[in-house]
Scaffold this motif. Structure first.
Motif, PDB file in Angstrom:
ATOM      1  N   GLU A  70       7.595  -2.165  -0.984  1.00 11.48           N
ATOM      2  CA  GLU A  70       6.174  -1.692  -1.047  1.00 11.48           C
ATOM      3  C   GLU A  70       5.480  -2.014  -2.407  1.00 11.48           C
ATOM      4  O   GLU A  70       6.051  -2.544  -3.328  1.00 11.48           O
ATOM      5  CB  GLU A  70       6.373  -0.089  -1.000  1.00 11.48           C
ATOM      6  CG  GLU A  70       6.757   0.564   0.005  1.00 11.48           C
ATOM      7  CD  GLU A  70       5.733   0.596   1.214  1.00 11.48           C
ATOM      8  OE1 GLU A  70       4.798   0.796   0.720  1.00 11.48           O
ATOM      9  OE2 GLU A  70       6.098   0.411   2.449  1.00 11.48           O
ATOM     10  N   ALA A  80       5.054   3.821  -1.659  1.00  9.47           N
ATOM     11  CA  ALA A  80       6.217   3.540  -2.157  1.00  9.47           C
ATOM     12  C   ALA A  80       7.168   5.093  -2.450  1.00  9.47           C
ATOM     13  O   ALA A  80       8.170   4.904  -1.858  1.00  9.47           O
ATOM     14  CB  ALA A  80       6.025   2.937  -3.596  1.00  9.47           C
ATOM     15  N   PHE A 131       9.805  -2.651  -5.458  1.00  6.62           N
ATOM     16  CA  PHE A 131       8.291  -2.354  -5.719  1.00  6.62           C
ATOM     17  C   PHE A 131       7.811  -3.945  -6.115  1.00  6.62           C
ATOM     18  O   PHE A 131       8.325  -4.567  -7.003  1.00  6.62           O
ATOM     19  CB  PHE A 131       8.060  -1.486  -6.803  1.00  6.62           C
ATOM     20  CG  PHE A 131       6.361  -1.281  -6.944  1.00  6.62           C
ATOM     21  CD1 PHE A 131       5.980  -0.353  -6.084  1.00  6.62           C
ATOM     22  CD2 PHE A 131       5.807  -2.027  -7.679  1.00  6.62           C
ATOM     23  CE1 PHE A 131       4.739   0.040  -6.049  1.00  6.62           C
ATOM     24  CE2 PHE A 131       4.329  -1.458  -7.678  1.00  6.62           C
ATOM     25  CZ  PHE A 131       3.876  -0.671  -7.044  1.00  6.62           C
ATOM     26  N   TYR A 191      13.092   3.456  -7.350  1.00  3.79           N
ATOM     27  CA  TYR A 191      13.070   1.757  -6.971  1.00  3.79           C
ATOM     28  C   TYR A 191      14.219   1.141  -7.694  1.00  3.79           C
ATOM     29  O   TYR A 191      14.458   1.182  -8.962  1.00  3.79           O
ATOM     30  CB  TYR A 191      11.805   1.323  -7.024  1.00  3.79           C
ATOM     31  CG  TYR A 191      10.828   1.593  -5.717  1.00  3.79           C
ATOM     32  CD1 TYR A 191      10.404   0.356  -4.796  1.00  3.79           C
ATOM     33  CD2 TYR A 191      10.606   3.183  -5.211  1.00  3.79           C
ATOM     34  CE1 TYR A 191       9.910   0.962  -3.542  1.00  3.79           C
ATOM     35  CE2 TYR A 191       9.901   3.153  -4.156  1.00  3.79           C
ATOM     36  CZ  TYR A 191       9.743   2.139  -3.289  1.00  3.79           C
ATOM     37  OH  TYR A 191       9.301   2.194  -1.977  1.00  3.79           O
TER      38      TYR A 191
END
Length: 226
Positions: A55, A61, A76, A92
């Motif tokens: 994302e 995200a 990310f 993440y």
């Protein structure tokens, strides 16, 4: 074509590129870039065998992470405001766009003690003004300066090649990132093993793999657009 069909085709293309380059296809990770698709489509991608989701906007995200926590590895891949770093730490798994000390400082400040944040340093190999990232000359000094931030582990470099009709025109960009990665590796920096290369997207990933990509970021030809 289903997502499973698309994934099979992409894997086949990666295998051919690896055969051409004398590489092992198992060394290439496919990241499904789901920024333009719904949660349902992202879920369908996971059911089809996708294991990594990417994302580039904070809102999307966090939405995808809340829905699929524990079901995927999260990347990310977009520009992240320093003050927003706290929102993704612990959620993440990889950050592909580290390009400034203010973000490094925020990661260091927010990272739980004893943990590491796996980062790619973003490099603007092509020199396009529209692209984020450090210049080739800035990259090694920047990576050396990250020694002050023990929470960060520079696992590799990332770039975005210009979008061109002929993917072969992107090859010098991918080759340039690989050569820079090799330079960083020769420094034997404990905080920057720099083994990985995040490069290649839907239109040019096969060329990126031939030049050494270990992570490819694929959106439209895998999950489509909505």
């Amino acid at each position: 074509m289903t997502i499973a069909d698309n994934l099979a085709h992409i894997k086949n293309t990666i295998q051919k590129s690896c055969d051409k380059a004398g590489r092992d296809a198992a060394d290439v990770t496919i990241i499904a870039v789901t920024k333009y698709v719904s949660i349902d489509t992202a879920g369908a991608a996971l059911k089809a065998g996708v294991e990594h989701l990417g994302e580039n906007r904070l809102e999307g995200a966090l939405e995808k992470w809340q829905e699929f926590d524990g079901q995927a590895t999260f990347h990310f891949i977009g520009t992240l405001q320093s003050r927003k770093a706290k929102d993704l730490i612990g959620k993440y798994d990889y950050f592909h766009s580290l390009d400034r000390l203010s973000l490094a400082k925020e990661f260091q400040k927010r990272c739980p003690e004893g943990e590491k944040i796996r980062c790619f340093v973003q490099v603007n190999v092509s020199g396009e003004e529209s692209k984020a990232g450090l210049s080739l000359k800035e990259t090694i000094p920047f990576i050396k300066s990250l020694e002050k931030y023990p929470a960060l582990e520079v696992i590799g470099l990332m770039t975005m090649a210009p979008f061109v009709e002929n993917p072969e025109e992107a090859r010098p960009v991918f080759r340039g990132l690989r050569e820079l990665r090799d330079e960083v590796q020769k420094l034997n920096l404990s905080h920057a093993p720099c083994r990985e290369l995040s490069m290649g997207m839907s239109n040019d990933f096969h060329v990126a793999v031939e030049e050494g990509a270990t992570f490819v970021r694929i959106g439209s030809i895998l999950v489509g657009k909505e």
